[in-house]
Design a protein around this motif. Structure first.
Motif, PDB file in Angstrom:
ATOM      1  N   LEU A 104       9.359   2.938   8.081  1.00 33.94           N
ATOM      2  CA  LEU A 104       9.784   1.614   8.551  1.00 33.94           C
ATOM      3  C   LEU A 104      11.210   1.280   8.127  1.00 33.94           C
ATOM      4  O   LEU A 104      11.700   0.197   8.445  1.00 33.94           O
ATOM      5  N   SER A 105      11.870   2.202   7.443  1.00 36.83           N
ATOM      6  CA  SER A 105      13.246   1.946   7.047  1.00 36.83           C
ATOM      7  C   SER A 105      14.156   1.985   8.267  1.00 36.83           C
ATOM      8  O   SER A 105      14.217   2.995   8.978  1.00 36.83           O
ATOM      9  N   ASP A 106      14.852   0.881   8.501  1.00 33.74           N
ATOM     10  CA  ASP A 106      15.762   0.813   9.648  1.00 33.74           C
ATOM     11  C   ASP A 106      17.211   1.020   9.221  1.00 33.74           C
ATOM     12  O   ASP A 106      18.132   0.691   9.959  1.00 33.74           O
ATOM     13  N   ARG A 107      17.410   1.594   8.045  1.00 40.23           N
ATOM     14  CA  ARG A 107      18.772   1.860   7.585  1.00 40.23           C
ATOM     15  C   ARG A 107      19.423   2.971   8.397  1.00 40.23           C
ATOM     16  O   ARG A 107      20.616   2.920   8.696  1.00 40.23           O
ATOM     17  N   LEU A 108      18.631   3.993   8.760  1.00 46.19           N
ATOM     18  CA  LEU A 108      19.165   5.126   9.513  1.00 46.19           C
ATOM     19  C   LEU A 108      18.581   5.240  10.916  1.00 46.19           C
ATOM     20  O   LEU A 108      19.069   6.027  11.731  1.00 46.19           O
TER      21      LEU A 108
ATOM     22  N   CYS B 167      -4.284   7.961  13.536  1.00 40.76           N
ATOM     23  CA  CYS B 167      -4.136   7.345  12.231  1.00 40.76           C
ATOM     24  C   CYS B 167      -2.633   7.298  11.952  1.00 40.76           C
ATOM     25  O   CYS B 167      -1.887   8.167  12.405  1.00 40.76           O
ATOM     26  N   VAL B 168      -2.193   6.284  11.239  1.00 47.07           N
ATOM     27  CA  VAL B 168      -0.759   6.105  11.007  1.00 47.07           C
ATOM     28  C   VAL B 168      -0.496   5.967   9.512  1.00 47.07           C
ATOM     29  O   VAL B 168      -1.185   5.214   8.814  1.00 47.07           O
ATOM     30  N   VAL B 169       0.496   6.703   9.029  1.00 48.68           N
ATOM     31  CA  VAL B 169       0.952   6.580   7.646  1.00 48.68           C
ATOM     32  C   VAL B 169       2.346   5.970   7.681  1.00 48.68           C
ATOM     33  O   VAL B 169       3.240   6.492   8.342  1.00 48.68           O
ATOM     34  N   LEU B 170       2.516   4.867   6.975  1.00 51.59           N
ATOM     35  CA  LEU B 170       3.796   4.168   6.950  1.00 51.59           C
ATOM     36  C   LEU B 170       4.522   4.450   5.647  1.00 51.59           C
ATOM     37  O   LEU B 170       4.052   4.088   4.563  1.00 51.59           O
ATOM     38  N   TYR B 171       5.675   5.116   5.751  1.00 50.40           N
ATOM     39  CA  TYR B 171       6.557   5.321   4.619  1.00 50.40           C
ATOM     40  C   TYR B 171       7.574   4.179   4.581  1.00 50.40           C
ATOM     41  O   TYR B 171       7.861   3.558   5.595  1.00 50.40           O
TER      42      TYR B 171
ATOM     43  N   HIS C 113      12.898  -5.354  -0.905  1.00 54.43           N
ATOM     44  CA  HIS C 113      13.517  -6.673  -1.022  1.00 54.43           C
ATOM     45  C   HIS C 113      14.439  -6.949   0.169  1.00 54.43           C
ATOM     46  O   HIS C 113      14.542  -8.085   0.638  1.00 54.43           O
ATOM     47  N   GLY C 114      15.074  -5.912   0.673  1.00 48.63           N
ATOM     48  CA  GLY C 114      16.005  -6.103   1.775  1.00 48.63           C
ATOM     49  C   GLY C 114      15.361  -6.214   3.142  1.00 48.63           C
ATOM     50  O   GLY C 114      15.997  -6.673   4.092  1.00 48.63           O
ATOM     51  N   ARG C 115      14.101  -5.782   3.249  1.00 52.01           N
ATOM     52  CA  ARG C 115      13.399  -5.858   4.533  1.00 52.01           C
ATOM     53  C   ARG C 115      11.933  -6.231   4.286  1.00 52.01           C
ATOM     54  O   ARG C 115      11.019  -5.436   4.518  1.00 52.01           O
ATOM     55  N   PRO C 116      11.688  -7.457   3.827  1.00 53.41           N
ATOM     56  CA  PRO C 116      10.335  -7.867   3.452  1.00 53.41           C
ATOM     57  C   PRO C 116       9.400  -8.107   4.620  1.00 53.41           C
ATOM     58  O   PRO C 116       8.187  -8.174   4.433  1.00 53.41           O
ATOM     59  N   ASP C 117       9.930  -8.247   5.844  1.00 56.02           N
ATOM     60  CA  ASP C 117       9.092  -8.614   6.979  1.00 56.02           C
ATOM     61  C   ASP C 117       8.725  -7.452   7.883  1.00 56.02           C
ATOM     62  O   ASP C 117       7.947  -7.619   8.829  1.00 56.02           O
ATOM     63  N   LEU C 118       9.245  -6.248   7.628  1.00 53.20           N
ATOM     64  CA  LEU C 118       9.033  -5.149   8.567  1.00 53.20           C
ATOM     65  C   LEU C 118       7.579  -4.677   8.607  1.00 53.20           C
ATOM     66  O   LEU C 118       7.079  -4.290   9.663  1.00 53.20           O
ATOM     67  N   LEU C 119       6.881  -4.712   7.481  1.00 49.83           N
ATOM     68  CA  LEU C 119       5.472  -4.307   7.482  1.00 49.83           C
ATOM     69  C   LEU C 119       4.648  -5.250   8.342  1.00 49.83           C
ATOM     70  O   LEU C 119       3.804  -4.814   9.137  1.00 49.83           O
ATOM     71  N   ASN C 120       4.884  -6.544   8.208  1.00 52.42           N
ATOM     72  CA  ASN C 120       4.160  -7.514   9.020  1.00 52.42           C
ATOM     73  C   ASN C 120       4.440  -7.304  10.502  1.00 52.42           C
ATOM     74  O   ASN C 120       3.525  -7.325  11.337  1.00 52.42           O
TER      75      ASN C 120
ATOM     76  N   LEU D  85       2.505  -4.955  15.830  1.00 53.05           N
ATOM     77  CA  LEU D  85       2.633  -3.980  16.913  1.00 53.05           C
ATOM     78  C   LEU D  85       1.413  -3.061  16.964  1.00 53.05           C
ATOM     79  O   LEU D  85       0.854  -2.808  18.038  1.00 53.05           O
ATOM     80  N   LEU D  86       0.992  -2.550  15.815  1.00 54.29           N
ATOM     81  CA  LEU D  86      -0.174  -1.673  15.779  1.00 54.29           C
ATOM     82  C   LEU D  86      -1.434  -2.413  16.222  1.00 54.29           C
ATOM     83  O   LEU D  86      -2.329  -1.826  16.842  1.00 54.29           O
TER      84      LEU D  86
END
Length: 250
Positions: free
Chosen positions: A133-137, A156-160, A165-172, A177-178
């Protein structure tokens, strides 16, 4: 003169989860390079090595400095947590080493998908997708497409890198979406600090997932339509059946 440059996956962090091949490469190396957090995990095992450290966002500079050491004739090991070829440093080292008289040797390690799954039970017994879920790259719109495609295909999905702190809302946002293709009772596992102090495995559901339990040292596992939660003597476990029992019953 050609020297070896090992790119080593050190696993989750515990010494017993480092492969013998990784240990041997680090033992052979004269210089060990890496992000500070990972170097702290291995310094007690190899106290007499020369260490080269940069910050989390200094990947290119770290590789360049390490390659300079290799070109000077030293045996170098670049470390990554988990597996160096899965969101690690192997690809960048190979890119930067093109044309240089350095033999790059990737050394595999135990990635969070497998080590975390073992703590949760057997959540990845069938096809699965690993998505960072890192959108840095990676642009977020591309991550969204991958999440939706994996959910629609019933992986099945594994989220790395699920939250920081810089992206607290991406998991939600990812869970929303899932949830377009996965039901609210879909089992979810959270594993924190795998192989390190504070290791913890939490079993919940997509509807009840508390994002505040997740941090940058967490990996999140989300089941498919067949995944279920099982009560065992060791507590709650997540199981994704592959169909062995159904085949045996025929």
């Amino acid at each position: 003169m050609q020297t070896k440059f090992y790119v080593v996956g050190i696993g989750p962090g515990a010494p017993e989860l480092m492969t013998p091949q990784a240990h041997a490469a680090l033992q052979e190396a004269e210089v060990i390079a890496g992000y500070g957090t990972y170097l702290k995990l291995i310094k007690p095992l190899f106290p007499d090595k020369e260490y080269l450290q940069t910050g989390m966002t200094g990947e290119v500079k770290r590789c360049q400095l390490a390659l300079e050491q290799a070109q000077a004739g030293k045996i170098v090991a670049m470390v990554s947590s988990g597996d160096a070829g899965i969101y690690g440093m192997a690809g960048l080292v190979l890119q930067l080493a093109e044309g240089l008289p350095v033999e790059v040797v990737p050394v595999p390690g135990i990635t969070a998908a497998s080590s975390g799954a073992a703590l949760l039970g057997a959540p990845l017994m069938h096809d699965f997708a690993v998505i960072s879920l890192s959108d840095r790259l990676t642009p977020w719109d591309k991550i969204e497409k991958r999440l939706l495609a994996a959910a629609e295909a019933d992986f099945c999905v594994v989220l790395y890198n699920p939250r920081s702190h810089g992206r607290p809302d991406l998991l939600n946002r990812a869970c929303q979406l899932l949830g377009r293709h996965k039901g609210p009772e879909t089992p979810v596992g959270i594993v924190k600090n795998i192989g390190r102090e504070g290791e913890q495995a939490i079993v919940t559901t997509l509807a009840e997932l508390d994002e505040n339990l997740v941090d940058m040292f967490s990996t999140v596992f989300i089941g498919n339509s067949q995944t279920y939660i099982q009560q065992t003597v060791a507590g709650l476990k997540i199981v994704t059946p592959r169909g062995y029992l159904e085949e045996a019953a025929q």
